[in-house]
Design a protein around this motif. Structure first.
Motif, short mmCIF file in Angstrom:
data_model
loop_
_atom_site.label_atom_id
_atom_site.label_comp_id
_atom_site.label_asym_id
_atom_site.label_seq_id
_atom_site.Cartn_x
_atom_site.Cartn_y
_atom_site.Cartn_z
N THR A 12 0.86 -1.18 0.00
CA THR A 12 0.00 0.00 0.00
C THR A 12 0.89 1.23 0.00
OG1 THR A 12 -0.13 0.06 2.40
CG2 THR A 12 -1.86 -1.16 1.26
N ASP A 13 0.38 2.31 -0.56
CA ASP A 13 1.11 3.58 -0.59
C ASP A 13 0.09 4.70 -0.58
OD1 ASP A 13 2.70 5.82 -1.06
OD2 ASP A 13 3.80 4.93 -2.73
N ARG A 14 0.10 5.48 0.50
CA ARG A 14 -0.79 6.63 0.64
C ARG A 14 -2.25 6.29 0.34
NH1 ARG A 14 3.32 10.24 -2.73
NH2 ARG A 14 4.28 8.20 -2.93
N GLY A 15 -2.67 5.14 0.81
CA GLY A 15 -4.05 4.73 0.65
C GLY A 15 -4.31 3.84 -0.55
N SER A 16 -3.48 3.92 -1.59
CA SER A 16 -3.65 3.05 -2.75
C SER A 16 -3.16 1.65 -2.39
CB SER A 16 -2.86 3.56 -3.95
OG SER A 16 -3.49 4.68 -4.52
N LYS A 17 -3.88 0.66 -2.86
CA LYS A 17 -3.49 -0.74 -2.64
C LYS A 17 -3.12 -1.34 -3.98
CE LYS A 17 -6.69 -1.38 1.17
NZ LYS A 17 -7.89 -2.08 1.61
N ARG A 92 -4.57 -1.86 -9.14
CA ARG A 92 -4.49 -0.75 -8.18
C ARG A 92 -5.89 -0.30 -7.81
NH1 ARG A 92 -2.17 5.43 -9.14
NH2 ARG A 92 -2.56 6.14 -7.02
N TRP A 93 -6.08 -0.15 -6.50
CA TRP A 93 -7.27 0.49 -5.98
C TRP A 93 -6.81 1.86 -5.49
CZ3 TRP A 93 -6.16 -4.64 -5.22
CH2 TRP A 93 -7.11 -5.56 -5.67
N TYR A 94 -7.27 2.92 -6.15
CA TYR A 94 -6.84 4.28 -5.86
C TYR A 94 -7.27 4.68 -4.46
CZ TYR A 94 -6.31 9.34 -6.43
OH TYR A 94 -5.94 10.66 -6.28
N GLY A 95 -6.33 5.26 -3.71
CA GLY A 95 -6.59 5.61 -2.32
C GLY A 95 -6.88 7.07 -2.06
N GLY A 96 -7.00 7.88 -3.11
CA GLY A 96 -7.38 9.28 -2.91
C GLY A 96 -6.24 10.28 -3.01
N LYS A 97 -4.99 9.79 -3.03
CA LYS A 97 -3.85 10.71 -3.15
C LYS A 97 -3.03 10.31 -4.37
CE LYS A 97 -3.41 11.81 1.70
NZ LYS A 97 -2.58 11.72 2.89
#
Length: 122
Positions: A12-17, A92-97
């Motif tokens: 995960t990175d800054r909310g993205s998985k 990728r599931w986008y985490g908002g950032k």
């Protein structure tokens, strides 16, 4: 039907998985069947991006699925590892950032995990 290997969410990175999956393939029809199998799981079907690449006897194929340049990152890694006849899908599931250039590093990390799993690590 080819056997799909789902390694699940690996980072995960800054909310993205990010998850990585792959399977042996020989034709574009095989690639499409793998993608269909993967997207039969609702979580993967709803993912922001399912980018992929494969090197087939007929040539290299890739798709960014909206993550511009990500397919080429996967393809280059497959070429360097000499892994023909496999499709690798980075989800990728986008985490908002926005991740900027780091998104390519995450695609590389995910692809490397798959290559290590099949014994073709760089």
């Amino acid at each position: 039907m080819t056997s799909l290997t789902r390694l699940g969410v690996i980072l995960t990175d800054r909310g993205s998985k990010y998850a990585v999956s792959g399977a042996p393939v020989h034709t574009r029809t095989d690639v499409d069947a793998v993608l269909q199998d993967l997207k039969s799981d609702k979580a993967y079907a709803k993912a922001t991006h399912n980018t992929w690449a494969a090197i087939l006897p007929t040539g290299a194929l890739k798709a960014d699925d909206g993550e511009s340049g990500a397919g080429m990152v996967i393809l280059r890694m497959l070429e360097r590892a000499g892994l023909d006849g496999h499709v690798v899908v980075v989800t990728r599931w986008y985490g908002g950032k926005k991740l900027g250039g780091d998104r390519f590093r995450r695609v590389q990390d995910a692809t490397r995990t798959y290559l290590d799993h099949v014994g073709a690590g760089l």
